[in-house]
Design an enzyme around this catalytic site. Structure first.
Site, PDB file in Angstrom:
ATOM      1  N   LYS A  26       7.154  12.812 -57.492  1.00  0.00           N
ATOM      2  CA  LYS A  26       7.083  12.641 -56.033  1.00  0.00           C
ATOM      3  C   LYS A  26       6.210  11.429 -55.687  1.00  0.00           C
ATOM      4  O   LYS A  26       6.605  10.557 -54.910  1.00  0.00           O
ATOM      5  CB  LYS A  26       6.479  13.897 -55.389  1.00  0.00           C
ATOM      6  N   ASN A  27       5.027  11.383 -56.268  1.00  0.00           N
ATOM      7  CA  ASN A  27       4.080  10.349 -55.855  1.00  0.00           C
ATOM      8  C   ASN A  27       4.398   8.972 -56.440  1.00  0.00           C
ATOM      9  O   ASN A  27       3.762   7.985 -56.085  1.00  0.00           O
ATOM     10  CB  ASN A  27       2.647  10.783 -56.197  1.00  0.00           C
ATOM     11  N   CYS A 121      -1.113  17.273 -46.256  1.00  0.00           N
ATOM     12  CA  CYS A 121      -1.833  18.469 -46.682  1.00  0.00           C
ATOM     13  C   CYS A 121      -3.271  18.445 -46.178  1.00  0.00           C
ATOM     14  O   CYS A 121      -3.927  17.404 -46.183  1.00  0.00           O
ATOM     15  CB  CYS A 121      -1.854  18.552 -48.202  1.00  0.00           C
ATOM     16  N   ARG A 126      -9.579  13.019 -45.347  1.00  0.00           N
ATOM     17  CA  ARG A 126      -8.526  12.033 -45.579  1.00  0.00           C
ATOM     18  C   ARG A 126      -8.534  10.879 -44.567  1.00  0.00           C
ATOM     19  O   ARG A 126      -7.577  10.696 -43.791  1.00  0.00           O
ATOM     20  CB  ARG A 126      -7.156  12.715 -45.650  1.00  0.00           C
ATOM     21  N   ASP A 315      -4.868  17.212 -58.427  1.00  0.00           N
ATOM     22  CA  ASP A 315      -3.643  17.959 -58.114  1.00  0.00           C
ATOM     23  C   ASP A 315      -3.389  19.099 -59.101  1.00  0.00           C
ATOM     24  O   ASP A 315      -2.501  19.919 -58.866  1.00  0.00           O
ATOM     25  CB  ASP A 315      -2.429  17.015 -58.095  1.00  0.00           C
ATOM     26  N   ARG A 408       8.155  20.648 -50.603  1.00  0.00           N
ATOM     27  CA  ARG A 408       7.817  19.231 -50.402  1.00  0.00           C
ATOM     28  C   ARG A 408       7.662  18.516 -51.735  1.00  0.00           C
ATOM     29  O   ARG A 408       7.953  17.330 -51.829  1.00  0.00           O
ATOM     30  CB  ARG A 408       6.483  19.114 -49.635  1.00  0.00           C
TER      31      ARG A 408
HETATM   32  C1  EPZ Z   1      -2.719  10.482 -53.649  1.00  0.00           C
HETATM   33  O1  EPZ Z   1      -3.213  10.715 -52.340  1.00  0.00           O
HETATM   34  C2  EPZ Z   1      -1.656  11.532 -53.875  1.00  0.00           C
HETATM   35  N1  EPZ Z   1      -0.611  11.352 -52.873  1.00  0.00           N
HETATM   36  C3  EPZ Z   1      -2.288  12.908 -53.775  1.00  0.00           C
HETATM   37  O2  EPZ Z   1      -1.303  13.854 -54.055  1.00  0.00           O
HETATM   38  C4  EPZ Z   1      -3.419  13.024 -54.802  1.00  0.00           C
HETATM   39  O3  EPZ Z   1      -4.079  14.263 -54.624  1.00  0.00           O
HETATM   40  C5  EPZ Z   1      -4.415  11.891 -54.612  1.00  0.00           C
HETATM   41  O4  EPZ Z   1      -3.732  10.621 -54.634  1.00  0.00           O
HETATM   42  C6  EPZ Z   1      -5.508  11.848 -55.661  1.00  0.00           C
HETATM   43  O5  EPZ Z   1      -4.934  11.707 -56.922  1.00  0.00           O
HETATM   44  C7  EPZ Z   1       0.320  10.421 -53.068  1.00  0.00           C
HETATM   45  O6  EPZ Z   1       0.316   9.674 -54.034  1.00  0.00           O
HETATM   46  C8  EPZ Z   1       1.404  10.333 -52.041  1.00  0.00           C
HETATM   47  P1  EPZ Z   1      -6.622   8.924 -52.515  1.00  0.00           P
HETATM   48  P2  EPZ Z   1      -4.122   9.641 -51.600  1.00  0.00           P
HETATM   49  O7  EPZ Z   1      -6.650   7.951 -51.400  1.00  0.00           O
HETATM   50  O8  EPZ Z   1      -3.732   8.298 -52.058  1.00  0.00           O
HETATM   51  C9  EPZ Z   1     -10.598   8.744 -50.020  1.00  0.00           C
HETATM   52  C10 EPZ Z   1      -0.051  15.813 -53.591  1.00  0.00           C
HETATM   53  O9  EPZ Z   1      -0.134  17.044 -53.406  1.00  0.00           O
HETATM   54  N2  EPZ Z   1     -10.089   7.761 -49.073  1.00  0.00           N
HETATM   55  O10 EPZ Z   1      -6.465   8.410 -53.905  1.00  0.00           O
HETATM   56  O11 EPZ Z   1      -4.085   9.968 -50.173  1.00  0.00           O
HETATM   57  C11 EPZ Z   1      -9.922  10.108 -49.899  1.00  0.00           C
HETATM   58  O12 EPZ Z   1     -10.416  10.822 -48.790  1.00  0.00           O
HETATM   59  C12 EPZ Z   1      -1.145  14.944 -53.179  1.00  0.00           C
HETATM   60  O13 EPZ Z   1       0.925  15.264 -54.127  1.00  0.00           O
HETATM   61  C13 EPZ Z   1     -10.970   7.197 -48.158  1.00  0.00           C
HETATM   62  O14 EPZ Z   1     -12.161   7.545 -48.124  1.00  0.00           O
HETATM   63  O15 EPZ Z   1      -5.514  10.000 -52.207  1.00  0.00           O
HETATM   64  C14 EPZ Z   1     -10.293  10.729 -51.220  1.00  0.00           C
HETATM   65  O16 EPZ Z   1     -11.578  11.266 -51.165  1.00  0.00           O
HETATM   66  C15 EPZ Z   1      -2.049  15.395 -52.149  1.00  0.00           C
HETATM   67  N3  EPZ Z   1     -10.489   6.286 -47.266  1.00  0.00           N
HETATM   68  C16 EPZ Z   1     -10.278   9.523 -52.166  1.00  0.00           C
HETATM   69  O17 EPZ Z   1     -10.275   8.366 -51.341  1.00  0.00           O
HETATM   70  C17 EPZ Z   1      -9.201   5.880 -47.264  1.00  0.00           C
HETATM   71  O18 EPZ Z   1      -8.842   5.032 -46.432  1.00  0.00           O
HETATM   72  C18 EPZ Z   1      -9.120   9.432 -53.094  1.00  0.00           C
HETATM   73  O19 EPZ Z   1      -7.923   9.807 -52.435  1.00  0.00           O
HETATM   74  C19 EPZ Z   1      -8.317   6.446 -48.201  1.00  0.00           C
HETATM   75  C20 EPZ Z   1      -8.793   7.374 -49.108  1.00  0.00           C
END
Ligand code: EPZ
Length: 433
Positions: A26-27, A121, A126, A315, A408
Site C-alpha cells: 500500500k505505502n 488514521c 500527525r 506499523d 484500506r
Molecule cells: C508513513 O506515514 C506511512 N504511511 C505510515 O503507515 C507509517 O506508520 C509511517 O510512515 C511510519 O513508518 C504511508 O506511507 C502512506 P512519517 P507518514 O511522516 O509518512 C512526524 C499505515 O497504516 N512528522 O514518517 O505520515 C510524524 O508525526 C500507516 O499504513 C512531523 O512531525 O509518517 C511522526 O512522528 C499509518 N511533521 C514522524 O514524523 C511532518 O510534517 C514520522 O512519521 C510530518 C511528519
C-alpha cells in the site's frame, strides 16, 4: 451498510496451515500513483493491491483530470496528460493521509496546489509542518484558510533548495523527491527516510530519466528538469507490513504457514525478535516458512522500540503486542514514532491481556494470558489487523467493527485467512446505514 467480521477463535491451538501470498505494498503504490503527474505520458503500475486506499487515490487523481484505468487484474494505467485541476477534493483527501503525497508533484508540475489538512488514521498529532517548511524553502508561497492550504510557486516553478528534515519522515521524503524532479536547479534533501517504499519510488523515477544521486542513503541530490518520458513501468514491492503481520499470525497459530511473494530482508527486525522468542522460521529468497515455536523455559524479557527503517516498524507494533501476550515473561514495547498509537491496548486488556501502561508510549506486556473473544472497534488499519490476530488466537467468537480500516490496507483479508483455516465471515452490520 457497514461490514463487520465474525471470527471463531482457535483458543491458542496451532491449526492454521497453507500458503499466504503477499500483495503489493500500500505505502509503495500510493506515492508511485502520485508520481504519474511528473510524466509526459501514461505510466503502468504492476502488482497493485485491491485495497480501499488505492481506490481513494484513483478517485482523487481522476477528480484532477488524470485517467486511471485497470489494464488487467493488478495493473493500472495512469495517464496524466488530461489533468487540468490542482485543487484536491476535500471529502476524498480527508479520508487518507497519503493524499498529501499529491502536493509535491502537483505543485512542481502546475505551480499551484490546494489541499485540506489531510485525514487518515488517528495515531497521533500527525502535523504537516515539514511539508510546508520544505515547500517554502523551494520558493513556494503558502496561504492557510479554513483548514485548507493554497501553495503557489513563483512563475509556476519551484526552485531547487538544500533541505534538512528534522525528522525522518516517509511521506515527506517521497513528496520532496517528487517535487525536486521538476524543480528548477538542484535540490539536496538531507535526513531522508530509508524505508523500502521511499527507495522504490526514487529508483522508479531514476529508471525513467530523473537525475537522482544517493539513492539508498539519507542524502539525495536531485537535478530538476522537464517532465519524464515514460520508459519503465513500476513493479510494486511486496507489502512488508502484511508480511510481518502474517508472520506473527503464523508464529501464534501455525506450525506450517508459508508466506510467499515477500521480501524477507524488509522484515529483518521482526524476524530477529521472533527467532529470539523461539519461533522457527525458514527463510527462502521470497518466502518465509513458519515451522513452529520452541518456547524456552526461561521467561523472555525483550525491549522493543519502534524506529525508522531498518529498525522495528511502528506499523507492526500492535500485532507484536498481541504476540507478546502469548509469550512467557515481561516484554516492553516503546512506540517512538507516533504518540497516540497504543490506544487499542485497552481493548486487548478487555480480552484478558495483562498489560501495564508505563506512560502513553510504553507498555509492559505480561504473558502468557489466554485471550477471550469479544466485540472490538479497530481504531486504525494496523490495530484493526492486530485485533483480527487476537480474535484468531482467542477462545470463543469475536466481532470486529470498522472493517473499512482493514480494507484500506489489506486485500480481501477474509478470503485469504479462510484459505489457511481461519473461521472468519464478513457480514453486514445489523442496523448500520
Ligand atoms: C508513513 O506515514 C506511512 N504511511 C505510515 O503507515 C507509517 O506508520 C509511517 O510512515 C511510519 O513508518 C504511508 O506511507 C502512506 P512519517 P507518514 O511522516 O509518512 C512526524 C499505515 O497504516 N512528522 O514518517 O505520515 C510524524 O508525526 C500507516 O499504513 C512531523 O512531525 O509518517 C511522526 O512522528 C499509518 N511533521 C514522524 O514524523 C511532518 O510534517 C514520522 O512519521 C510530518 C511528519
Amino acid at each position: 451498510m457497514k461490514d463487520e467480521f465474525l471470527i471463531q477463535g482457535l483458543a491458542g491451538k496451532r491449526l492454521l496451515k497453507g500458503e499466504i501470498p503477499i500483495r503489493g505494498s500500500k505505502n509503495a503504490v500510493l506515492p508511485a500513483m502520485a508520481s504519474s503527474f511528473l510524466f509526459s505520458g501514461p505510466i503502468l503500475l504492476h502488482n497493485v493491491p485491491h485495497i480501499e486506499d488505492v481506490l481513494r487515490m484513483s478517485e482523487l487523481m481522476s477528480s484532477l483530470g488524470a485517467k486511471v484505468s485497470a489494464k488487467n487484474d493488478r495493473t493500472l494505467l495512469i495517464s496524466p496528460e488530461s489533468a487540468h485541476a490542482h485543487i484536491l477534493d476535500t471529502a476524498i483527501a480527508k479520508r487518507f493521509r497519503a493524499s498529501i503525497l499529491l502536493s509535491g508533484p502537483l505543485l512542481s508540475r502546475f505551480g499551484k496546489v490546494v489541499f485540506p489538512y489531510p485525514g487518515g488514521c488517528v495515531i497521533g498529532k500527525r502535523p504537516i509542518d515539514l511539508f510546508l517548511q520544505g515547500f517554502k524553502k523551494m520558493g513556494a508561497r503558502v496561504l492557510e484558510r479554513d483548514e485548507h492550504f493554497t501553495l503557489f510557486a513563483p512563475k509556476g516553478k519551484l526552485s531547487g533548495a538544500d533541505i534538512f528534515f528534522k525528522i525522518q519522515s516517509v511521506t515527506v521524503s517521497e513528496t520532496f523527491i517528487m517535487a525536486a524532479v521538476l524543480a528548477r536547479g538542484v535540490t539536496v534533501l538531507r535526513n531522508v527516510a530509508l524505508e523500502p517504499e521511499v527507495t522504490a519510488l526514487a529508483q522508479f523515477l531514476l529508471s525513467n530519466g530523473a537525475r537522482i544521486e544517493g539513492i539508498g542513503t539519507t542524502t539525495l541530490k536531485i537535478t530538476g528538469g522537464a517532465p519524464l518520458s515514460p520508459k519503465h513501468s513500476y513493479d510494486t514491492i511486496p507489502d512488508r507490513i502484511e508480511t510481518g503481520s502474517f508472520l506473527l499470525l503464523g508464529a501464534l497459530s501455525s506450525d506450517n504457514l508459508l508466506i510467499s511473494d515477500c521480501k524477507p530482508d524488509h522484515v529483518r527486525a521482526l524476524i530477529d525478535v521472533l527467532r529470539e522468542s523461539g519461533v522457527i522460521i525458514k527463510e527462502g529468497k521470497d518466502t518465509l516458512h513458519v515451522r513452529g515455536w520452541k518456547k524456552a523455559n526461561t521467561p523472555l524479557s525483550l525491549q522493543i522500540k519502534t524506529h525508522e527503517y531498518p529498525g522495528f516498524p511502528t506499523d507492526l507494533q500492535a500485532p507484536l503486542v498481541v504476540f507478546f501476550t502469548q509469550c512467557k515473561g515481561e516484554n516492553l514495547v516503546f512506540e517512538t514514532i507516533f504518540e497516540g498509537r497504543l490506544s487499542y491496548i485497552e481493548d486487548l486488556k478487555r480480552m484478558g491481556a495483562d498489560i501495564v501502561m508505563w506512560d502513553t508510549q510504553r507498555a509492559l506486556i505480561k504473558g502468557v494470558t489466554p485471550l477471550k473473544g469479544r466485540e472490538l472497534d479497530g481504531p486504525d488499519i494496523r490495530a484493526g489487523l492486530a485485533f483480527l490476530i487476537a480474535a484468531i488466537v482467542a477462545r470463543g467468537s469475536s466481532i470486529i467493527n470498522n472493517v473499512y480500516y482493514i480494507d484500506r490496507g489489506y486485500e480481501r483479508i477474509e478470503e485469504r485467512l479462510s484459505a489457511v483455516g481461519v473461521s472468519i465471515e464478513r457480514r453486514k452490520k445489523a442496523g448500520s446505514a
